[in-house]
Scaffold this motif. Sequence first.
Motif, PDB file in Angstrom:
ATOM      1  N   THR A  70       0.835  -1.202   0.000  1.00  7.90           N
ATOM      2  CA  THR A  70       0.000   0.000   0.000  1.00  7.90           C
ATOM      3  C   THR A  70       0.874   1.258   0.000  1.00  7.90           C
ATOM      4  O   THR A  70       0.428   2.317  -0.416  1.00  7.90           O
ATOM      5  CB  THR A  70      -0.917   0.046   1.239  1.00  7.90           C
ATOM      6  OG1 THR A  70      -0.112  -0.135   2.404  1.00  7.90           O
ATOM      7  CG2 THR A  70      -1.991  -1.041   1.179  1.00  7.90           C
ATOM      8  N   HIS A  71       2.105   1.138   0.505  1.00  8.53           N
ATOM      9  CA  HIS A  71       3.033   2.268   0.539  1.00  8.53           C
ATOM     10  C   HIS A  71       4.414   1.750   0.930  1.00  8.53           C
ATOM     11  O   HIS A  71       4.569   0.569   1.249  1.00  8.53           O
ATOM     12  CB  HIS A  71       2.553   3.352   1.524  1.00  8.53           C
ATOM     13  CG  HIS A  71       2.541   2.915   2.951  1.00  8.53           C
ATOM     14  ND1 HIS A  71       1.647   1.995   3.452  1.00  8.53           N
ATOM     15  CD2 HIS A  71       3.329   3.266   3.999  1.00  8.53           C
ATOM     16  CE1 HIS A  71       1.876   1.811   4.733  1.00  8.53           C
ATOM     17  NE2 HIS A  71       2.890   2.557   5.099  1.00  8.53           N
ATOM     18  N   VAL A  72       5.386   2.642   0.919  1.00  2.00           N
ATOM     19  CA  VAL A  72       6.736   2.294   1.369  1.00  2.00           C
ATOM     20  C   VAL A  72       6.726   2.309   2.895  1.00  2.00           C
ATOM     21  O   VAL A  72       6.406   3.324   3.509  1.00  2.00           O
ATOM     22  CB  VAL A  72       7.775   3.301   0.831  1.00  2.00           C
ATOM     23  CG1 VAL A  72       9.162   2.988   1.393  1.00  2.00           C
ATOM     24  CG2 VAL A  72       7.807   3.278  -0.699  1.00  2.00           C
ATOM     25  N   GLY A 126      -1.007  11.140   2.166  1.00  2.00           N
ATOM     26  CA  GLY A 126      -1.096  11.771   3.483  1.00  2.00           C
ATOM     27  C   GLY A 126       0.045  11.252   4.325  1.00  2.00           C
ATOM     28  O   GLY A 126       1.034  11.932   4.543  1.00  2.00           O
ATOM     29  N   HIS A 127      -0.064  10.012   4.758  1.00  2.00           N
ATOM     30  CA  HIS A 127       1.022   9.380   5.507  1.00  2.00           C
ATOM     31  C   HIS A 127       2.292   9.411   4.658  1.00  2.00           C
ATOM     32  O   HIS A 127       3.334   9.843   5.109  1.00  2.00           O
ATOM     33  CB  HIS A 127       0.607   7.963   5.880  1.00  2.00           C
ATOM     34  CG  HIS A 127       1.703   7.126   6.411  1.00  2.00           C
ATOM     35  ND1 HIS A 127       2.402   7.469   7.545  1.00  2.00           N
ATOM     36  CD2 HIS A 127       2.250   5.981   5.962  1.00  2.00           C
ATOM     37  CE1 HIS A 127       3.323   6.550   7.760  1.00  2.00           C
ATOM     38  NE2 HIS A 127       3.247   5.648   6.820  1.00  2.00           N
ATOM     39  N   THR A 128       2.195   8.957   3.421  1.00  2.00           N
ATOM     40  CA  THR A 128       3.229   9.223   2.419  1.00  2.00           C
ATOM     41  C   THR A 128       2.494   9.638   1.148  1.00  2.00           C
ATOM     42  O   THR A 128       1.320   9.312   0.974  1.00  2.00           O
ATOM     43  CB  THR A 128       4.120   7.988   2.114  1.00  2.00           C
ATOM     44  OG1 THR A 128       3.358   7.047   1.343  1.00  2.00           O
ATOM     45  CG2 THR A 128       4.631   7.318   3.371  1.00  2.00           C
ATOM     46  N   GLY A 151      -3.942   0.447   4.089  1.00  2.00           N
ATOM     47  CA  GLY A 151      -2.572   0.784   4.465  1.00  2.00           C
ATOM     48  C   GLY A 151      -2.600   1.702   5.673  1.00  2.00           C
ATOM     49  O   GLY A 151      -3.415   1.520   6.580  1.00  2.00           O
ATOM     50  N   ASP A 152      -1.751   2.747   5.658  1.00  2.00           N
ATOM     51  CA  ASP A 152      -1.688   3.664   6.794  1.00  2.00           C
ATOM     52  C   ASP A 152      -2.630   4.852   6.643  1.00  2.00           C
ATOM     53  O   ASP A 152      -2.564   5.807   7.420  1.00  2.00           O
ATOM     54  CB  ASP A 152      -0.263   4.191   6.978  1.00  2.00           C
ATOM     55  CG  ASP A 152       0.653   3.124   7.521  1.00  2.00           C
ATOM     56  OD1 ASP A 152       0.172   2.012   7.799  1.00  2.00           O
ATOM     57  OD2 ASP A 152       1.847   3.409   7.680  1.00  2.00           O
ATOM     58  N   ALA A 153      -3.513   4.816   5.664  1.00  2.00           N
ATOM     59  CA  ALA A 153      -4.488   5.904   5.528  1.00  2.00           C
ATOM     60  C   ALA A 153      -5.552   5.829   6.614  1.00  2.00           C
ATOM     61  O   ALA A 153      -6.316   6.770   6.803  1.00  2.00           O
ATOM     62  CB  ALA A 153      -5.141   5.867   4.146  1.00  2.00           C
ATOM     63  N   GLY A 223       6.342   1.427  15.965  1.00  2.00           N
ATOM     64  CA  GLY A 223       5.708   1.220  14.672  1.00  2.00           C
ATOM     65  C   GLY A 223       5.035   2.447  14.157  1.00  2.00           C
ATOM     66  O   GLY A 223       5.019   3.501  14.769  1.00  2.00           O
ATOM     67  N   CYS A 224       4.478   2.252  13.012  1.00  2.00           N
ATOM     68  CA  CYS A 224       3.889   3.322  12.228  1.00  2.00           C
ATOM     69  C   CYS A 224       2.534   3.720  12.785  1.00  2.00           C
ATOM     70  O   CYS A 224       1.709   2.877  13.058  1.00  2.00           O
ATOM     71  CB  CYS A 224       3.749   2.799  10.804  1.00  2.00           C
ATOM     72  SG  CYS A 224       2.710   3.793   9.790  1.00  2.00           S
ATOM     73  N   SER A 225       2.332   4.978  12.985  1.00  2.00           N
ATOM     74  CA  SER A 225       1.103   5.439  13.630  1.00  2.00           C
ATOM     75  C   SER A 225       0.541   6.656  12.942  1.00  2.00           C
ATOM     76  O   SER A 225       0.155   7.610  13.603  1.00  2.00           O
ATOM     77  CB  SER A 225       1.380   5.786  15.086  1.00  2.00           C
ATOM     78  OG  SER A 225       1.941   4.694  15.753  1.00  2.00           O
ATOM     79  N   ARG A 233       6.493  12.292  14.289  1.00  2.00           N
ATOM     80  CA  ARG A 233       7.621  11.423  13.980  1.00  2.00           C
ATOM     81  C   ARG A 233       7.333   9.979  14.342  1.00  2.00           C
ATOM     82  O   ARG A 233       6.530   9.706  15.229  1.00  2.00           O
ATOM     83  CB  ARG A 233       8.853  11.905  14.761  1.00  2.00           C
ATOM     84  CG  ARG A 233       9.456  13.161  14.202  1.00  2.00           C
ATOM     85  CD  ARG A 233      10.488  13.781  15.121  1.00  2.00           C
ATOM     86  NE  ARG A 233      11.020  14.992  14.511  1.00  2.00           N
ATOM     87  CZ  ARG A 233      10.377  16.167  14.505  1.00  2.00           C
ATOM     88  NH1 ARG A 233       9.194  16.275  15.096  1.00  2.00           N
ATOM     89  NH2 ARG A 233      10.916  17.220  13.914  1.00  2.00           N
ATOM     90  N   TYR A 234       8.035   9.096  13.676  1.00  2.00           N
ATOM     91  CA  TYR A 234       7.982   7.698  14.071  1.00  2.00           C
ATOM     92  C   TYR A 234       8.662   7.551  15.418  1.00  2.00           C
ATOM     93  O   TYR A 234       9.598   8.283  15.724  1.00  2.00           O
ATOM     94  CB  TYR A 234       8.720   6.820  13.060  1.00  2.00           C
ATOM     95  CG  TYR A 234       7.868   6.488  11.876  1.00  2.00           C
ATOM     96  CD1 TYR A 234       6.995   5.414  11.935  1.00  2.00           C
ATOM     97  CD2 TYR A 234       7.919   7.249  10.720  1.00  2.00           C
ATOM     98  CE1 TYR A 234       6.195   5.107  10.850  1.00  2.00           C
ATOM     99  CE2 TYR A 234       7.130   6.945   9.639  1.00  2.00           C
ATOM    100  CZ  TYR A 234       6.261   5.865   9.709  1.00  2.00           C
ATOM    101  OH  TYR A 234       5.482   5.567   8.648  1.00  2.00           O
ATOM    102  N   PRO A 235       8.206   6.588  16.238  1.00  2.00           N
ATOM    103  CA  PRO A 235       8.866   6.367  17.522  1.00  2.00           C
ATOM    104  C   PRO A 235      10.349   6.080  17.329  1.00  2.00           C
ATOM    105  O   PRO A 235      10.725   5.349  16.420  1.00  2.00           O
ATOM    106  CB  PRO A 235       8.143   5.137  18.091  1.00  2.00           C
ATOM    107  CG  PRO A 235       7.217   4.647  17.046  1.00  2.00           C
ATOM    108  CD  PRO A 235       7.093   5.693  15.997  1.00  2.00           C
TER     109      PRO A 235
HETATM  110 FE   LIG Z   1       3.490   3.437   7.118  1.00  2.00          FE
END
Ligand SMILES: [Fe+2]
Lengths: 246, 246
Positions: A70-72, A126-128, A151-153, A223-225, A233-235
């Motif tokens: 879904t994304h990188v 959005g996320h990427t 994905g992360d949307a 992880g990705c949030s 930022r990512y943790p």
């Molecule tokens: Fe992600």
Amino acid sequence: AAYSAGSVGDRRMLFRQLFEKESSTYTYLLADVADPDKPAVLIDPVDRTVDRDLNLIKELGLKLVYAMNTHVHADHVTGTGLIKTKIPGVKSVISKASGAKADHIVEHGDKIYFGNLFLEVRATPGHTAGCVTYVTGDADNQPSPRMAFTGDALIIRACGRTDFQIFTLPKDTLLYPAHDYKGFTVSTVEEEIAYNARLSKDKETFKSIMESKLELVLSKDDGCSCACQFGLRYPGSTTKDLSCSH
Amino acid sequence: AAYSAGSVGDRRMLFRQLFEKESSTYTYLLADVADPDKPAVLIDPVDRTVDRDLNLIKELGLKLVYAMNTHVHADHVTGTGLIKTKIPGVKSVISKASGAKADHIVEHGDKIYFGNLFLEVRATPGHTAGCVTYVTGDADNQPSPRMAFTGDALIIRACGRTDFQIFTLPKDTLLYPAHDYKGFTVSTVEEEIAYNARLSKDKETFKSIMESKLELVLSKDDGCSCACQFGLRYPGSTTKDLSCSH
Ligand SMILES: [Fe+2]
Ligand SMILES: [Fe+2]
């Protein structure tokens, strides 16, 4: 052999949701078991769980055609590269806007067929910038209700895009995220419109809510949030995620 | 409101699988959303995730009727007691053979109704003497394929009871365990007959396979791993599980 339809009404589609605990990532397996070849796709496979996934595919007698992202991903390594070394002929799939390389590059509006089933590509940046959502087809011979792999949307009840690409799908559309940190496995468009913090507040109120919420999520979980989507930022990262263009 | 059928073909039943990460426990929410009251049951709730579960029930507009256990849990605290303090009127359910107390004591062959949907009780002793499996009804107005909530009588691909109570159900019956340590969310009778180690070996071969397998599982993960069923121990325990009668 009689295969189960899993989470969908349509017996044509075999469906499995698989969990990778370290990054709290969901991988999805879909196959057209009414087609003699039983062609299958994997959405967002994780490198650490490739052997589990490929063994399941073998046990179920499926033929893996596409390994899709879904994304990188910034929080884990995609399994697509490893899968291609183990099953030559599998094609990797990613969006053009991601800027990443793959065997099959897709854009908003494209359809990806496996047997007589298909997924539609919807741009959900959005996320990427290259984030896409894969949605099952809108036709009589496709699963009902429809299913969206966001994905992360979307993170269930936590954050999500407000645009029409996801939330104008039918209310009963099943929403399957790439990650969950609270043990949810699925939601629906109707529920997220009603209860997702981002969607039920005006933009500024939402932004401050999300920032405090995300701090909590980020301090508790790896992880990705949806972090990039809000300039967070990512943790563990002191700089913005490199795969994020925002 | 249009509710999703989740993992089943029958739109009458709302279904959600929920995960508790620390003990790798699955909790299941089922409701008859065609009934005006939207009566619901929770199977194997965990104390730590009661607030998440009750909030979801509230958001979905359901009325929780039963909080059910498949067996007495040794690896986590059941959420049923806490639920009863938060929603008076909810009835706890457990099997007679468990020896445990509950508002509603069930035996093999009993049916538990929520609206027009029901679960059948099947005795599946082994892990503990009081273990039961709850199976959705066999009728036109019940979910299809059928769904079996096996508690610890099954761990996907790892161990399970060979007796007729689970494995003579229709091949496409969806099997939902109380625990999973590898990220599987569901299996089917057909798959487990073909690929579950316990089922595809003779008893002695199986026993030695399982013992080595379980050592691995137990050294890597915390929680319940069909251990008692084979005279093994829970991780971190130097004595046999007190809730186990074997
Ligand atoms: Fe992600
Ligand atoms: Fe147990």
